[in-house]
Design a protein around this motif. Structure first.
Motif, PDB file in Angstrom:
ATOM      1  N   SER A   1       7.140  11.627  12.651  1.00 52.65           N
ATOM      2  CA  SER A   1       7.576  10.875  11.485  1.00 52.65           C
ATOM      3  C   SER A   1       7.351   9.392  11.744  1.00 52.65           C
ATOM      4  O   SER A   1       7.563   8.934  12.851  1.00 52.65           O
ATOM      5  CB  SER A   1       9.049  11.166  11.229  1.00 52.65           C
ATOM      6  OG  SER A   1       9.498  10.498  10.103  1.00 52.65           O
ATOM      7  N   PRO A   2       6.905   8.640  10.814  1.00 56.07           N
ATOM      8  CA  PRO A   2       6.731   8.827   9.383  1.00 56.07           C
ATOM      9  C   PRO A   2       5.344   9.337   8.996  1.00 56.07           C
ATOM     10  O   PRO A   2       5.047   9.474   7.824  1.00 56.07           O
ATOM     11  CB  PRO A   2       6.949   7.434   8.818  1.00 56.07           C
ATOM     12  CG  PRO A   2       6.379   6.537   9.857  1.00 56.07           C
ATOM     13  CD  PRO A   2       6.695   7.227  11.168  1.00 56.07           C
ATOM     14  N   TYR A   3       4.491   9.625   9.970  1.00 57.34           N
ATOM     15  CA  TYR A   3       3.129  10.062   9.658  1.00 57.34           C
ATOM     16  C   TYR A   3       3.095  11.515   9.185  1.00 57.34           C
ATOM     17  O   TYR A   3       2.351  11.852   8.277  1.00 57.34           O
ATOM     18  CB  TYR A   3       2.215   9.870  10.866  1.00 57.34           C
ATOM     19  CG  TYR A   3       2.268   8.463  11.385  1.00 57.34           C
ATOM     20  CD1 TYR A   3       1.741   7.414  10.651  1.00 57.34           C
ATOM     21  CD2 TYR A   3       2.885   8.176  12.591  1.00 57.34           C
ATOM     22  CE1 TYR A   3       1.819   6.114  11.112  1.00 57.34           C
ATOM     23  CE2 TYR A   3       2.960   6.877  13.058  1.00 57.34           C
ATOM     24  CZ  TYR A   3       2.425   5.851  12.321  1.00 57.34           C
ATOM     25  OH  TYR A   3       2.514   4.566  12.764  1.00 57.34           O
ATOM     26  N   ILE A   4       3.861  12.350   9.847  1.00 57.03           N
ATOM     27  CA  ILE A   4       3.969  13.755   9.448  1.00 57.03           C
ATOM     28  C   ILE A   4       5.463  14.044   9.347  1.00 57.03           C
ATOM     29  O   ILE A   4       6.186  13.935  10.336  1.00 57.03           O
ATOM     30  CB  ILE A   4       3.315  14.701  10.476  1.00 57.03           C
ATOM     31  CG1 ILE A   4       1.842  14.358  10.642  1.00 57.03           C
ATOM     32  CG2 ILE A   4       3.489  16.147  10.042  1.00 57.03           C
ATOM     33  CD1 ILE A   4       1.142  15.136  11.740  1.00 57.03           C
ATOM     34  N   ILE A   5       5.905  14.397   8.148  1.00 58.68           N
ATOM     35  CA  ILE A   5       7.334  14.620   7.929  1.00 58.68           C
ATOM     36  C   ILE A   5       7.593  16.080   7.575  1.00 58.68           C
ATOM     37  O   ILE A   5       6.684  16.808   7.181  1.00 58.68           O
ATOM     38  CB  ILE A   5       7.880  13.692   6.819  1.00 58.68           C
ATOM     39  CG1 ILE A   5       7.129  13.909   5.516  1.00 58.68           C
ATOM     40  CG2 ILE A   5       7.809  12.240   7.260  1.00 58.68           C
ATOM     41  CD1 ILE A   5       7.707  13.159   4.330  1.00 58.68           C
ATOM     42  N   ALA A   6       8.837  16.466   7.731  1.00 59.33           N
ATOM     43  CA  ALA A   6       9.232  17.832   7.391  1.00 59.33           C
ATOM     44  C   ALA A   6       9.026  18.066   5.898  1.00 59.33           C
ATOM     45  O   ALA A   6       9.232  17.161   5.088  1.00 59.33           O
ATOM     46  CB  ALA A   6      10.690  18.053   7.759  1.00 59.33           C
ATOM     47  N   PRO A   7       8.603  19.275   5.545  1.00 58.44           N
ATOM     48  CA  PRO A   7       8.420  19.564   4.116  1.00 58.44           C
ATOM     49  C   PRO A   7       9.737  19.463   3.358  1.00 58.44           C
ATOM     50  O   PRO A   7      10.792  19.856   3.862  1.00 58.44           O
ATOM     51  CB  PRO A   7       7.905  21.002   4.103  1.00 58.44           C
ATOM     52  CG  PRO A   7       7.523  21.333   5.491  1.00 58.44           C
ATOM     53  CD  PRO A   7       8.251  20.403   6.391  1.00 58.44           C
ATOM     54  N   ALA A   8       9.653  18.930   2.164  1.00 56.80           N
ATOM     55  CA  ALA A   8      10.839  18.834   1.314  1.00 56.80           C
ATOM     56  C   ALA A   8      11.255  20.237   0.883  1.00 56.80           C
ATOM     57  O   ALA A   8      10.401  21.091   0.634  1.00 56.80           O
ATOM     58  CB  ALA A   8      10.532  17.982   0.096  1.00 56.80           C
ATOM     59  N   PRO A   9      12.553  20.498   0.822  1.00 56.55           N
ATOM     60  CA  PRO A   9      13.005  21.821   0.379  1.00 56.55           C
ATOM     61  C   PRO A   9      12.434  22.161  -0.998  1.00 56.55           C
ATOM     62  O   PRO A   9      12.419  21.333  -1.898  1.00 56.55           O
ATOM     63  CB  PRO A   9      14.524  21.675   0.322  1.00 56.55           C
ATOM     64  CG  PRO A   9      14.840  20.536   1.243  1.00 56.55           C
ATOM     65  CD  PRO A   9      13.659  19.616   1.163  1.00 56.55           C
TER      66      PRO A   9
ATOM     67  N   ILE B   1       0.859  -1.182   0.000  1.00 58.58           N
ATOM     68  CA  ILE B   1       0.000   0.000   0.000  1.00 58.58           C
ATOM     69  C   ILE B   1       0.893   1.230   0.000  1.00 58.58           C
ATOM     70  O   ILE B   1       1.810   1.347   0.807  1.00 58.58           O
ATOM     71  CB  ILE B   1      -0.914   0.023   1.246  1.00 58.58           C
ATOM     72  CG1 ILE B   1      -1.843  -1.163   1.233  1.00 58.58           C
ATOM     73  CG2 ILE B   1      -1.683   1.329   1.319  1.00 58.58           C
ATOM     74  CD1 ILE B   1      -2.683  -1.296   2.477  1.00 58.58           C
ATOM     75  N   GLU B   2       0.616   2.095  -0.918  1.00 54.97           N
ATOM     76  CA  GLU B   2       1.398   3.324  -1.000  1.00 54.97           C
ATOM     77  C   GLU B   2       0.580   4.465  -0.418  1.00 54.97           C
ATOM     78  O   GLU B   2      -0.539   4.731  -0.843  1.00 54.97           O
ATOM     79  CB  GLU B   2       1.751   3.621  -2.458  1.00 54.97           C
ATOM     80  CG  GLU B   2       2.712   4.762  -2.591  1.00 54.97           C
ATOM     81  CD  GLU B   2       3.164   4.921  -4.019  1.00 54.97           C
ATOM     82  OE1 GLU B   2       3.296   6.076  -4.451  1.00 54.97           O
ATOM     83  OE2 GLU B   2       3.370   3.901  -4.706  1.00 54.97           O
ATOM     84  N   TRP B   3       1.130   5.130   0.578  1.00 51.62           N
ATOM     85  CA  TRP B   3       0.450   6.233   1.244  1.00 51.62           C
ATOM     86  C   TRP B   3       0.836   7.543   0.594  1.00 51.62           C
ATOM     87  O   TRP B   3       1.991   7.800   0.315  1.00 51.62           O
ATOM     88  CB  TRP B   3       0.828   6.266   2.728  1.00 51.62           C
ATOM     89  CG  TRP B   3       0.356   5.072   3.459  1.00 51.62           C
ATOM     90  CD1 TRP B   3       1.061   3.945   3.725  1.00 51.62           C
ATOM     91  CD2 TRP B   3      -0.946   4.863   3.989  1.00 51.62           C
ATOM     92  NE1 TRP B   3       0.299   3.033   4.393  1.00 51.62           N
ATOM     93  CE2 TRP B   3      -0.952   3.587   4.576  1.00 51.62           C
ATOM     94  CE3 TRP B   3      -2.101   5.615   4.022  1.00 51.62           C
ATOM     95  CZ2 TRP B   3      -2.074   3.060   5.185  1.00 51.62           C
ATOM     96  CZ3 TRP B   3      -3.207   5.085   4.649  1.00 51.62           C
ATOM     97  CH2 TRP B   3      -3.189   3.820   5.214  1.00 51.62           C
ATOM     98  N   ARG B   4      -0.125   8.363   0.376  1.00 48.87           N
ATOM     99  CA  ARG B   4       0.104   9.703  -0.155  1.00 48.87           C
ATOM    100  C   ARG B   4      -0.086  10.692   0.975  1.00 48.87           C
ATOM    101  O   ARG B   4      -1.001  10.571   1.773  1.00 48.87           O
ATOM    102  CB  ARG B   4      -0.885  10.036  -1.269  1.00 48.87           C
ATOM    103  CG  ARG B   4      -0.824   9.087  -2.414  1.00 48.87           C
ATOM    104  CD  ARG B   4       0.306   9.453  -3.310  1.00 48.87           C
ATOM    105  NE  ARG B   4       0.292   8.526  -4.442  1.00 48.87           N
ATOM    106  CZ  ARG B   4       1.314   8.345  -5.202  1.00 48.87           C
ATOM    107  NH1 ARG B   4       2.423   9.000  -4.990  1.00 48.87           N
ATOM    108  NH2 ARG B   4       1.257   7.502  -6.197  1.00 48.87           N
ATOM    109  N   MET B   5       0.769  11.653   1.010  1.00 47.56           N
ATOM    110  CA  MET B   5       0.686  12.660   2.067  1.00 47.56           C
ATOM    111  C   MET B   5       0.123  13.955   1.513  1.00 47.56           C
ATOM    112  O   MET B   5       0.365  14.307   0.379  1.00 47.56           O
ATOM    113  CB  MET B   5       2.064  12.914   2.664  1.00 47.56           C
ATOM    114  CG  MET B   5       2.689  11.711   3.248  1.00 47.56           C
ATOM    115  SD  MET B   5       3.184  12.065   4.878  1.00 47.56           S
ATOM    116  CE  MET B   5       3.869  10.508   5.357  1.00 47.56           C
TER     117      MET B   5
END
Length: 188
Positions: A138-146, A5-9
Motif C-alpha cells: 500500500s498505497p501502490y497495491i491495496i486490498a480489494p474493496a468489499p 495527478i489522479e492515479w487509477r488502479m
C-alpha cells in the motif's frame, strides 16, 4: 484546474486475467511441450510454498515486517518459476523444423491453453501472497474493496481454489499436484 495527478488502479482480478492472456501468447510461441514442463515447475513451486508456509512465515520470517515477508515469498516463487521456464526440448528426430505444419499449429494452440493456465498460476500466486500478508505494498497495491470484482474473485486465485476454498485444508491441492505430475510424466 488542479495540478494533482489522479492515479487509477486496475482491479486485481483484471490483472489476473491479463497475466493469463500474456501467458497464452507466450505459450503459443513456446509450444505445449515447454509449457507443460514449466507448468509442473510452477505447480510444484506454489505447492511447496503453500505447504511450508507455516515454517517460512511462522518461524523463519516471523520477526520481519509483512512487506519484507511478501518480497521474500515472491522472490522465491519467481526464482522457481524462472528456472521452470529454462527448458530445452528437442523435436522427435532431435533437430528443429522436423515437425509438420499441422503439428506446429497443434503444439502452438495447446501451448496457448497451458500458457493461459501458467499466467493464471503465476499472478494468482502473487495475489495470494499479497492477501496473506495483508497487502503490504500500500498505497501502490491495496486490498480489494468489499463487494468489488476483486474481492468477489478471491476464491478464484489458484492456491485458494485448488486448496479447497478460503478455509480449505489443502487436501485437494495435494491431489491436484499429484495429478499434474502424473500427466507430465505420462506425456513426456
Amino acid at each position: 484546474m488542479s495540478n494533482r495527478i489522479e492515479w487509477r488502479m486496475i482491479q486485481l482480478s483484471n490483472m489476473l486475467w491479463l497475466c493469463a492472456l500474456v501467458g497464452a501468447v507466450l505459450g503459443f510461441q513456446r509450444g505445449w511441450n515447454r509449457e507443460v514442463i514449466s507448468m509442473s515447475g510452477i505447480v510444484l513451486g506454489w505447492f511447496a510454498l503453500f505447504q511450508f508456509d507455516g515454517l517460512l512465515r511462522g518461524t523463519l520470517l516471523a520477526t520481519m515486517p509483512f512487506d519484507q515477508v511478501f518480497l521474500v515469498q515472491v522472490l522465491l516463487f519467481l526464482a522457481l518459476t524462472f528456472f521452470s521456464y529454462q527448458t530445452r526440448i528437442f523435436t522427435p528426430e532431435g533437430r528443429p523444423g522436423s515437425e509438420t505444419r499441422r503439428e506446429r499449429t497443434q503444439s502452438s494452440l495447446l501451448g496457448a491453453l497451458v500458457g493461459f493456465f501458467n499466467g493464471y498460476l503465476i499472478w494468482g500466486t502473487i495475489w495470494y501472497f499479497l492477501d496473506i500478508n495483508e497487502y503490504p505494498m500500500s498505497p501502490y497495491i491495496i486490498a480489494p474493496a468489499p463487494g468489488s470484482a476483486s474481492a468477489n474473485s478471491l476464491s478464484m486465485i489458484p492456491i485458494v481454489f485448488f486448496g479447497g476454498g478460503l478455509d480449505g485444508t489443502g487436501d485437494f491441492l495435494t491431489a491436484v499436484v499429484i495429478i499434474v505430475l502424473f500427466i507430465v510424466l505420462v506425456v513426456m
